[in-house]
Design a protein around this motif. Sequence first.
Motif, short mmCIF file in Angstrom:
data_model
loop_
_atom_site.label_atom_id
_atom_site.label_comp_id
_atom_site.label_asym_id
_atom_site.label_seq_id
_atom_site.Cartn_x
_atom_site.Cartn_y
_atom_site.Cartn_z
N TYR A 210 -11.06 -8.83 -4.91
CA TYR A 210 -10.25 -9.60 -5.87
C TYR A 210 -10.92 -10.96 -6.12
O TYR A 210 -10.98 -11.43 -7.25
N VAL A 318 -6.73 -0.89 6.63
CA VAL A 318 -5.36 -1.18 7.06
C VAL A 318 -4.61 0.12 7.34
O VAL A 318 -3.89 0.26 8.33
N LEU A 381 -1.60 -0.39 -3.52
CA LEU A 381 -2.13 0.19 -4.75
C LEU A 381 -1.87 -0.68 -5.97
O LEU A 381 -2.71 -0.82 -6.84
N LEU A 402 1.56 -5.02 -0.87
CA LEU A 402 0.55 -5.66 -0.01
C LEU A 402 -0.71 -6.03 -0.79
O LEU A 402 -1.42 -6.97 -0.43
N PRO A 427 3.84 -10.17 0.79
CA PRO A 427 3.36 -11.06 1.86
C PRO A 427 1.84 -11.28 1.81
O PRO A 427 1.11 -10.52 1.20
N THR A 480 -15.03 5.04 0.84
CA THR A 480 -15.06 4.71 2.27
C THR A 480 -13.80 5.16 2.99
O THR A 480 -12.74 5.34 2.38
N1 LIG Z 1 -1.29 -8.95 1.84
C1 LIG Z 1 -1.94 -8.87 2.96
O1 LIG Z 1 -1.64 -9.57 3.94
C2 LIG Z 1 -3.07 -7.88 3.06
C3 LIG Z 1 -3.91 -7.88 4.17
C4 LIG Z 1 -4.90 -6.88 4.25
C5 LIG Z 1 -5.02 -5.95 3.25
N2 LIG Z 1 -4.20 -6.02 2.16
C6 LIG Z 1 -4.26 -5.02 1.08
O2 LIG Z 1 -4.16 -3.75 1.69
C7 LIG Z 1 -4.90 -2.80 0.93
C8 LIG Z 1 -5.91 -2.09 1.84
O3 LIG Z 1 -6.92 -3.04 2.18
P1 LIG Z 1 -8.23 -2.60 2.98
O4 LIG Z 1 -9.10 -3.81 3.03
O5 LIG Z 1 -7.83 -1.93 4.24
O6 LIG Z 1 -8.90 -1.55 1.97
P2 LIG Z 1 -9.00 0.05 2.11
O7 LIG Z 1 -7.63 0.60 2.25
O8 LIG Z 1 -10.00 0.39 3.14
O9 LIG Z 1 -9.62 0.45 0.72
C9 LIG Z 1 -8.85 0.55 -0.42
C10 LIG Z 1 -8.32 1.96 -0.64
O10 LIG Z 1 -7.36 1.91 -1.68
C11 LIG Z 1 -7.28 3.17 -2.30
N3 LIG Z 1 -7.24 3.03 -3.75
C12 LIG Z 1 -6.27 3.49 -4.54
N4 LIG Z 1 -6.52 3.19 -5.81
C13 LIG Z 1 -7.68 2.55 -5.86
C14 LIG Z 1 -8.45 2.00 -6.92
N5 LIG Z 1 -8.04 2.07 -8.19
N6 LIG Z 1 -9.60 1.40 -6.61
C15 LIG Z 1 -10.01 1.32 -5.34
N7 LIG Z 1 -9.31 1.82 -4.29
C16 LIG Z 1 -8.14 2.43 -4.55
C17 LIG Z 1 -8.50 3.96 -1.85
O11 LIG Z 1 -8.03 4.98 -0.93
P3 LIG Z 1 -7.74 6.47 -1.51
O12 LIG Z 1 -8.99 6.84 -2.25
O13 LIG Z 1 -7.49 7.29 -0.32
O14 LIG Z 1 -6.55 6.32 -2.42
C18 LIG Z 1 -9.36 2.96 -1.12
O15 LIG Z 1 -10.11 3.54 -0.10
C19 LIG Z 1 -5.53 -3.59 -0.22
O16 LIG Z 1 -4.72 -3.50 -1.34
C20 LIG Z 1 -5.56 -5.00 0.30
O17 LIG Z 1 -5.58 -5.95 -0.72
C21 LIG Z 1 -3.23 -6.97 2.06
#
Ligand SMILES: NC(=O)c1ccc[n+]([C@@H]2O[C@H](COP(=O)([O-])OP(=O)(O)OC[C@H]3O[C@@H](n4cnc5c(N)ncnc54)[C@H](OP(=O)(O)O)[C@@H]3O)[C@@H](O)[C@H]2O)c1
Length: 488
Positions: A210, A318, A381, A402, A427, A480
């Motif tokens: 982002y 996550v 998502l 998230l 959050p 990944t």
């Molecule tokens: N607010 C907070 O405190 C906080 C903290 C940490 C992370 N996060 C959020 O949690 C989420 C997961 O973070 P992460 O760093 O662990 O990443 P991640 O889950 O390892 O990677 C993102 C995953 O999202 C899915 N996805 C669905 N639509 C997508 C799209 N259009 N483009 C790319 N990926 C897509 C994919 O899984 P599939 O292919 O299996 O659908 C991808 O592997 C993110 O949204 C992140 O911003 C928020």
Amino acid sequence: MLQKVIRSAVIDAPIDRVWAVLRDFNSHDDWHSVVQKSRIEAGRDSAEVGCVRAFTLQDGSFIREQLLALDDNNYRFTYCIVEATVPLERYVSTVTLKPVTDGNRTFWHWESNFGTPPGRERELANLVATGVYEAGFASLRRHLEQGADRRIKGHSPMPMALPLPSQRIEIEAYGGHDVMRVRSAEVPAPGPGQVRIRQRFIGVNYFDIYLRRGSIPDLLPLPGTPGMEAAGSVIDIGEGVSGLMPSDRVAYMGPLPGAYASTRCVSQDWVIRLPAHIEDQVAAALLLKGITADYLLHDLAHIRPGQRWLVHAAAGGVGLILGSWASRLGARVIGTVSSPEKARLARDHGCDHVIVTGEYRFADEAKSVWSGGADVIVDGLGDAAFEENFAALAPCGHWISLGQASGAPRAVSSELLVSKSASFSRPVAFAYVATRQKLAERADRLWAAVADGSVKLPPIEPHSLAAASRAHERLESRQTTGALVLTV
Ligand SMILES: NC(=O)c1ccc[n+]([C@@H]2O[C@H](COP(=O)([O-])OP(=O)(O)OC[C@H]3O[C@@H](n4cnc5c(N)ncnc54)[C@H](OP(=O)(O)O)[C@@H]3O)[C@@H](O)[C@H]2O)c1
């Protein structure tokens, strides 16, 4: 395990003569037989507290040590290892001299505390006791007998900050993964309340994407360096820092980007010391993502046995941590993923049921498994899954927005929420570690969960710092599983 080594000797010379040699922190390559070549960094004086001596031993080992205290009244100085190719951890040593009135001689007491890797306790304690301390006593005796201490070694007293060279990723214009460039930079000495860290592994988070795209320009003004967390060791500390010392193995997460670098100064409030059972790579891969799982489970959703959790991107960083931890705490977990391989991994990490969908279609299947829908939805998502998420939410359910991998989520109206008596949260992890104590508590809970198997380690995919662009490309194209780290 912590080692304590103590050795002492009587030197046949008056105390002031012995002290004149030893108080010069850079004299040891003159008199100690195992020290080959030593220099004081950054042109500082060798009796100035804070100066660092960098030296090699006859066997090729390289060590940097910092002078922590020098007390001329009591003939005592203390120093620590900042960096070493020998695995002595948190090594702190004190030399104390006392006059022996019988014969105008000197009593020399040399002691240290340090940790060692498991299985090497005896070998390393022996190395310090005999190879360094006893050999040092003999060497200094010889040195004084030969009158070699009468030679004067020059100093160039020029106390100043010590910038260190560093490599970092820089973004000059927001955009795709290929906007990231490697740049050389200098990292200044740590300011008050800061520690300077030699980073070994850097955690890659979806949040970094982002930032790179320019979704939050206030947080990453250009040119800027992304990255919110890393693990490595403390090089040096600024004024007023407590509880952290040079050579400590640490990890950090913080609300300001800049972690995609080999060396970085950060606030001590972001930093935790690592326990022995958590490797640097694991710490960088897990800290931010695991602490996110921790606050989701314990603070936001108040996990309880039987609670029904719908976790999206369940094979991601996550997702895997959260799935295994929630299931160990008694929740029932449905995950969504985009491929059968990811589904297998998510099942292996605690999901009771996995929905394979690349197009955000999951509400019907989720409701066929649990008739009422999900009590908690963890939604990284964003926009493309908006309607499906609301449809999958049980009455009185909690929708936790998230992240926004598919695009920024639209506003949620109170009319929509009231129709299911639902709650909605948006959050950010950093708000949950706003104090040093909170960060330490959450990290301790995370490491304990790793140790007792509640958190099953996700796969960790390493890329070099210079290949950060490739890491982003893979993460955002959904290729990944688990967590990604950059290696320095
Ligand atoms: N607010 C907070 O405190 C906080 C903290 C940490 C992370 N996060 C959020 O949690 C989420 C997961 O973070 P992460 O760093 O662990 O990443 P991640 O889950 O390892 O990677 C993102 C995953 O999202 C899915 N996805 C669905 N639509 C997508 C799209 N259009 N483009 C790319 N990926 C897509 C994919 O899984 P599939 O292919 O299996 O659908 C991808 O592997 C993110 O949204 C992140 O911003 C928020």
